[in-house]
Design an enzyme around this catalytic site. Structure first.
Site, short mmCIF file in Angstrom:
data_model
loop_
_atom_site.label_atom_id
_atom_site.label_comp_id
_atom_site.label_asym_id
_atom_site.label_seq_id
_atom_site.Cartn_x
_atom_site.Cartn_y
_atom_site.Cartn_z
N HIS A 50 0.83 -1.21 0.00
CA HIS A 50 0.00 0.00 0.00
C HIS A 50 0.86 1.26 0.00
O HIS A 50 0.57 2.24 -0.70
CB HIS A 50 -0.93 -0.02 1.22
CG HIS A 50 -1.69 1.26 1.42
ND1 HIS A 50 -1.44 2.09 2.48
CD2 HIS A 50 -2.66 1.84 0.69
CE1 HIS A 50 -2.25 3.15 2.40
NE2 HIS A 50 -2.98 3.02 1.32
N GLU A 53 2.17 1.98 -3.40
CA GLU A 53 1.14 2.59 -4.25
C GLU A 53 1.20 4.12 -4.12
O GLU A 53 1.13 4.85 -5.11
CB GLU A 53 -0.24 2.07 -3.85
CG GLU A 53 -1.39 2.74 -4.55
CD GLU A 53 -2.64 2.83 -3.69
OE1 GLU A 53 -3.25 3.92 -3.67
OE2 GLU A 53 -2.99 1.83 -3.04
N HIS A 54 1.34 4.61 -2.88
CA HIS A 54 1.45 6.06 -2.65
C HIS A 54 2.70 6.62 -3.33
O HIS A 54 2.66 7.67 -3.98
CB HIS A 54 1.55 6.35 -1.15
CG HIS A 54 0.22 6.34 -0.45
ND1 HIS A 54 -0.29 7.45 0.19
CD2 HIS A 54 -0.69 5.36 -0.27
CE1 HIS A 54 -1.46 7.15 0.73
NE2 HIS A 54 -1.72 5.87 0.47
N GLU A 130 -3.73 7.89 7.64
CA GLU A 130 -4.78 7.09 7.02
C GLU A 130 -5.12 5.89 7.90
O GLU A 130 -6.29 5.54 8.07
CB GLU A 130 -4.32 6.61 5.64
CG GLU A 130 -5.36 5.84 4.87
CD GLU A 130 -4.88 5.35 3.51
OE1 GLU A 130 -5.52 4.44 2.95
OE2 GLU A 130 -3.85 5.87 3.02
#
Length: 415
Positions: A50, A53-54, A130
């Site tokens: 994840h 991905e950022h 997040e």
């Protein structure tokens, strides 16, 4: 009827798929999938898929951070990305005249991502925020995360793609670079070009941008297999929350198992819409909950069928659990009537047709199966949906909704 696709594979193993759709619209969806998700992470290094991905939208050797988004926005396109248990998905939706520039952007991040420490550190703080927002400070998000922590004790589905908070805090840039070098290679990725564009243009332009990118490492073989569960598990959580909640998970087979169609139908029967069994009983009749969900995971490896209920104020989760188990037991004994079966089939069919009406939805549908390694269940989905019977639903409920196969999480307020 599923639109037909064509495919080529470059010498470096990179696969390119083309599907014509909505001809005359000038709209295309350009979807890049990597066959890597949280499933490929290690304990202590969770959440890296994840995080990467950022970072894919940060600087490359040829572009500054944020330039990817600026270019796409500049030609009127939209782009985004998501990380799941089994794969990572990037997409650009735009006019077909922007295919060349979009593929240049995608190939640039595959080949030239810088992974600069000065960009990594602040983005790690973004991901930590997040995690706080979606999981730690969100009771239902926290319940969901803990459900996987307890349902899976060995397999990396033990955590959801966001990862553990302390793991996120402890990553360094070398962890990210190693993960990128291992999994972000042409042989571990594929491209879907869907919409109003001809096959030759799609393949020629895509080949031009990706054919020269080299594979650099062997990709580790995945060997994790969750042990057979030896009995029911129940966990009590204490978390600041206005209401109590309960989640129950039952182990089920992978996405391509023959029972997945019936499991999806069970999800429809149990909780889809106001006429569903759980909604009618737990919300309308008993007034115990305000939200109820029942659905199967469709993962590459063995997953879970999940029930989640959010109790009404002053209602105890134990009471909801008791009533929920009665209804689950009922599905194992009573046959759904023919009207209900017809409704389920029609609902599943309409969902399927809806997933074919735009380039982006079709690319997402095809890509999700290809990324998990088997497209056959999709090709036979309509036919198998039509074969659903009440007896099959009953048999599936009896087969999988067993106490020894269950994990229950009850979330109460703080002590």
């Amino acid at each position: 009827m599923l639109p037909k696709f064509s495919k080529i594979t470059l010498e470096n193993g990179f696969e390119i798929y083309h599907t014509p759709l909505n001809l005359g619209s000038n709209v295309i969806s350009i979807d890049l999938f990597y066959k890597v998700g949280s499933r490929n992470e290690k304990m202590g290094k969770s959440g890296i898929a994840h995080m990467l991905e950022h970072l894919n939208f940060k600087s490359t050797k040829t572009r500054k951070a944020g330039e990817f988004d600026e270019i796409v926005k500049g030609f009127g396109g939209i782009n985004n990305a998501s990380t799941g248990f089994d794969y990572t998905h990037y997409f650009i939706k735009c006019s077909n005249e922007n295919l060349d520039k979009s593929l240049e952007l995608y190939s640039d991040i595959m080949e030239n991502l810088k992974l600069d420490n000065d960009e990594f550190l602040p983005e790690r703080n973004v991901v930590l925020e997040e995690r706080r927002w979606r999981t730690d400070n969100n009771p239902i998000g926290f319940l969901y995360f803990r459900l996987f922590n307890n349902a899976f004790i060995y397999h990396p589905y033990h955590w959801t793609p966001i990862g553990f908070f302390k793991d996120i805090e402890n990553w360094d840039i070398s962890d990210i670079k190693e993960f990128w070098q291992t999994y972000y290679q042409p042989k571990n990725a594929f491209l879907m070009i869907t919409g109003d564009i001809d096959e030759k243009s799609a393949f020629d332009i895509a080949s031009k941008h990706f054919i020269h990118i080299k594979n650099t490492k062997d990709i580790p073989e995945f060997y994790f297999k969750e042990p057979v569960q030896n009995g029911a598990k129940e966990v009590i959580l204490h978390k600041q929350s206005d209401v109590e909640m309960v989640a129950i998970a039952y182990k089920i087979p992978p996405f391509n198992h023959e029972d997945q169609v019936a499991l999806n139908a069970l999800g429809e029967y149990l909780s889809s819409g106001k006429s569903s069994l759980l909604h009618k009983k737990l919300i309308d009749e008993l007034n115990l909950v305000n939200q109820i969900y029942a659905y199967p995971m469709d993962c590459k490896d063995d997953g879970v069928f999940i029930f989640i209920a959010v109790c009404n104020p002053k209602i105890k989760a134990k009471k909801v659990k008791s009533e929920l188990l009665k209804l689950i037991k009922q599905t194992k004994k009573e046959l759904a009537n023919e009207d209900e079966i017809t409704k389920i089939k029609n609902s599943l069919k309409s969902d399927f047709i809806y997933s074919l009406d735009s380039a982006s939805k079709l690319a997402n549908l095809y890509g999700s199966y290809i990324a998990r390694g088997d497209i056959e269940p999709l090709l036979s989905l309509e036919e198998n949906t039509a074969k659903i019977t009440s007896q099959k639903l009953k048999e599936c409920a009896k087969k999988y909704f067993t106490d020894d196969n269950s994990t229950t999480i009850i979330l109460k307020g703080t002590k």
